[in-house]
Design an enzyme around this catalytic site. Sequence first.
Site, PDB file in Angstrom:
ATOM      1  N   LYS A  24     -11.098   1.808  -2.359  1.00 15.51           N
ATOM      2  CA  LYS A  24      -9.981   2.517  -3.229  1.00 15.51           C
ATOM      3  C   LYS A  24      -8.427   2.319  -2.780  1.00 15.51           C
ATOM      4  O   LYS A  24      -8.017   2.159  -3.374  1.00 15.51           O
ATOM      5  CB  LYS A  24      -9.984   4.106  -3.783  1.00 15.51           C
ATOM      6  CG  LYS A  24      -9.128   5.050  -4.318  1.00 15.51           C
ATOM      7  CD  LYS A  24      -9.802   6.031  -3.508  1.00 15.51           C
ATOM      8  CE  LYS A  24      -7.981   6.743  -4.762  1.00 15.51           C
ATOM      9  NZ  LYS A  24      -6.984   7.314  -3.006  1.00 15.51           N
ATOM     10  N   ASN A  25      -8.476   2.660  -1.419  1.00 16.12           N
ATOM     11  CA  ASN A  25      -6.742   2.754  -0.879  1.00 16.12           C
ATOM     12  C   ASN A  25      -6.862   1.326  -0.451  1.00 16.12           C
ATOM     13  O   ASN A  25      -5.985   0.914   0.612  1.00 16.12           O
ATOM     14  CB  ASN A  25      -7.208   3.572   0.441  1.00 16.12           C
ATOM     15  CG  ASN A  25      -7.226   4.645   0.019  1.00 16.12           C
ATOM     16  OD1 ASN A  25      -6.939   5.652  -0.808  1.00 16.12           O
ATOM     17  ND2 ASN A  25      -7.532   6.025   1.220  1.00 16.12           N
ATOM     18  N   CYS A 122      -2.500  13.302  -5.036  1.00 18.31           N
ATOM     19  CA  CYS A 122      -3.894  14.615  -4.818  1.00 18.31           C
ATOM     20  C   CYS A 122      -2.762  15.884  -3.611  1.00 18.31           C
ATOM     21  O   CYS A 122      -1.977  15.279  -2.873  1.00 18.31           O
ATOM     22  CB  CYS A 122      -4.804  14.606  -3.425  1.00 18.31           C
ATOM     23  SG  CYS A 122      -6.074  13.125  -4.292  1.00 18.31           S
TER      24      CYS A 122
HETATM   25  N1  EPU Z   1       4.895  11.021   5.269  1.00 21.32           N
HETATM   26  C1  EPU Z   1       6.341  10.918   5.134  1.00 21.32           C
HETATM   27  N2  EPU Z   1       7.132  10.077   4.729  1.00 21.32           N
HETATM   28  C2  EPU Z   1       6.614   9.448   4.114  1.00 21.32           C
HETATM   29  C3  EPU Z   1       5.251   8.676   4.120  1.00 21.32           C
HETATM   30  C4  EPU Z   1       4.353   9.239   4.725  1.00 21.32           C
HETATM   31  O1  EPU Z   1       6.899  12.441   5.525  1.00 21.32           O
HETATM   32  O2  EPU Z   1       7.343   8.377   3.390  1.00 21.32           O
HETATM   33  C5  EPU Z   1       3.784  11.394   6.180  1.00 21.32           C
HETATM   34  C6  EPU Z   1       3.117  11.945   4.715  1.00 21.32           C
HETATM   35  O3  EPU Z   1       2.678  13.571   4.148  1.00 21.32           O
HETATM   36  C7  EPU Z   1       1.445  12.046   5.297  1.00 21.32           C
HETATM   37  C8  EPU Z   1       1.658  11.764   6.891  1.00 21.32           C
HETATM   38  O4  EPU Z   1       3.045  10.930   6.827  1.00 21.32           O
HETATM   39  O5  EPU Z   1       1.386  13.926   6.067  1.00 21.32           O
HETATM   40  C9  EPU Z   1       0.488  10.027   6.553  1.00 21.32           C
HETATM   41  O6  EPU Z   1       0.991   9.356   4.867  1.00 21.32           O
HETATM   42  P1  EPU Z   1       0.756   7.985   4.844  1.00 21.32           P
HETATM   43  O7  EPU Z   1       1.656   7.744   4.096  1.00 21.32           O
HETATM   44  O8  EPU Z   1      -0.039   7.226   6.029  1.00 21.32           O
HETATM   45  O9  EPU Z   1      -0.394   8.464   3.614  1.00 21.32           O
HETATM   46  P2  EPU Z   1      -0.161   7.009   2.408  1.00 21.32           P
HETATM   47  O10 EPU Z   1      -0.452   5.657   2.509  1.00 21.32           O
HETATM   48  O11 EPU Z   1       0.539   8.530   1.451  1.00 21.32           O
HETATM   49  C10 EPU Z   1      -2.857   6.728   1.991  1.00 21.32           C
HETATM   50  C11 EPU Z   1      -4.344   6.972   1.625  1.00 21.32           C
HETATM   51  C12 EPU Z   1      -4.951   8.419   1.775  1.00 21.32           C
HETATM   52  C13 EPU Z   1      -4.843   8.625   3.323  1.00 21.32           C
HETATM   53  C14 EPU Z   1      -3.489   7.955   3.942  1.00 21.32           C
HETATM   54  C15 EPU Z   1      -3.583   8.586   5.737  1.00 21.32           C
HETATM   55  C16 EPU Z   1      -3.228   5.750  -0.465  1.00 21.32           C
HETATM   56  C17 EPU Z   1      -3.397   5.124  -1.956  1.00 21.32           C
HETATM   57  N3  EPU Z   1      -3.647   6.861   0.382  1.00 21.32           N
HETATM   58  O12 EPU Z   1      -1.949   7.395   1.825  1.00 21.32           O
HETATM   59  O13 EPU Z   1      -5.740   8.571   1.181  1.00 21.32           O
HETATM   60  O14 EPU Z   1      -5.257   9.734   3.543  1.00 21.32           O
HETATM   61  O15 EPU Z   1      -3.064   6.822   3.655  1.00 21.32           O
HETATM   62  O16 EPU Z   1      -5.275   7.784   5.721  1.00 21.32           O
HETATM   63  O17 EPU Z   1      -4.155   4.652   0.215  1.00 21.32           O
HETATM   64  C18 EPU Z   1      -7.144   9.677  -0.683  1.00 21.32           C
HETATM   65  O18 EPU Z   1      -7.445   8.147  -0.479  1.00 21.32           O
HETATM   66  O19 EPU Z   1      -8.027  10.934  -0.637  1.00 21.32           O
HETATM   67  C19 EPU Z   1      -6.138   9.855   0.314  1.00 21.32           C
HETATM   68  C20 EPU Z   1      -5.577  11.051   0.766  1.00 21.32           C
END
Ligand code: EPU
Length: 436
Positions: A24-25, A122
């Site tokens: 999914k990711n 989420c």
């Molecule tokens: N963050 C910031 N600023 C940004 C981006 C992120 O402060 O511009 C912070 C976030 O708030 C968080 C941390 O950095 O505290 C990590 O966020 P990250 O960007 O790594 O997460 P993401 O790319 O939004 C993906 C997955 C998540 C998974 C995280 C960490 C997808 C669609 N989502 O999210 O998956 O938890 O990486 O591995 O790929 C899930 O599948 O349920 C899910 C939440």
Amino acid sequence: MTEDSIELKGGEPLSGEIELRGAKNSLPKNLVASLLTAEPCFLRNVAEVEDVEIVSAMIRLFGGEIKKDARKGDLKITNKKLSLARAGKLQAVAGKSRIPILFAGPLLARLGEAFVPALGGCQIGKRPVDFHVEALRSLGAEVVETEAGFHFKAKKLVGGKIDLIFPSVGATEQVLLSAVMAEGVTELSGAAVEPEIMDLVVLLQKMGAIISVDTDRSITITGVSELHGFDHVAMPDRIEAASWACAAAVTGGEIFVRNARQPDMITFLNKFRQVGGEFSVRDGGILFRRGNVLHAIALETDVHPGFMTDWQSPFVVLLTQADGASIIHETVYENRFGYIDTLNQMGAKIQLFRECLGGNRTCRFGQRNYLHSAAIMGPTPLSGREISVPDLRAGFSYVIAALGASGVSKINNLKTIHRGYEKFTEKLKLLGAQII
Ligand code: EPU
């Protein structure tokens, strides 16, 4: 059972075999990469999850064509001629997904302009996109943020130096997808190196990109002027694999997770074994079961190669059945323990703390009033109740708790789970869950 709710009788072991398809990711990012070329792209092993539907619908709004062989899980994506899409239409299809922000780089490369609707995802923390926006600005994009979303403009992105203060998965993907066709070299430091990101690097390399990954979280991208089509088999979902592993251990069953890959799950497998779970890596997948006694453990979630934050909630349910006091320190999201109250109402004994407990270090949330550490006293018998699913991962964890509980649980808002876990109810039935 209705489409959006399910009644489960707990106390029976879950046993049998289920099969994972594309993660999914990972899938949505593979699809977004197809926007970087006018040539046909083939994506295989595609799971039917909501983000794939959303990204496909968005690609079609920009003029791309997607042909689907649902049985095989193959997609053929051809983005020959793209044009800007209407903001209202994009908003209507993007829903709550966080993927649309990743369209920025490829659309800038193809059209010089992009609009991305305001983001959802989420509710597990604030989840800003400041790193994405700053990275795009560093590559020369003009960014205007309105209530409706983000407007990006750039005749041509130009390589630059980007330093992420936290190794964000999405921001790293943003830089990869934007810098591959920028002019010159981009040096990214503080990058995330999750297997899903390495898979995107592999896919982009197939397309003709030049990307080198160093051991110190730095990634160097040398821009090219043209990219080609790809043929790619999506990587299996390692979060789903871990969730079924916990379900096997909590219920005392035995689940063979076909397509689960050991190299993507080394950290999970270590912790699973330390707690008292057993696994055996076989041809084509991993068999998970519970050992005799479950032991308490201290762990903290982290970016790769650490223990994934998405493994945290099913693991907490497992720890409610372990002997003694376990500690989990969540260091990726500030608000990922929202589901604990319900587990406590089911009989768990879990206390949340604002302090950084159980890890080797303080994290970004330590002095800032976030309940981001949990102490779990076990073993506690769980009893069934009516539950509403708050978010994807917590939702699966409630199902695990319900399966391990005595009595009947009614789980509402099941569609949130269906959004990210393909054929969820079918898999439960296959494993012998007592669905009423
Ligand atoms: N963050 C910031 N600023 C940004 C981006 C992120 O402060 O511009 C912070 C976030 O708030 C968080 C941390 O950095 O505290 C990590 O966020 P990250 O960007 O790594 O997460 P993401 O790319 O939004 C993906 C997955 C998540 C998974 C995280 C960490 C997808 C669609 N989502 O999210 O998956 O938890 O990486 O591995 O790929 C899930 O599948 O349920 C899910 C939440």
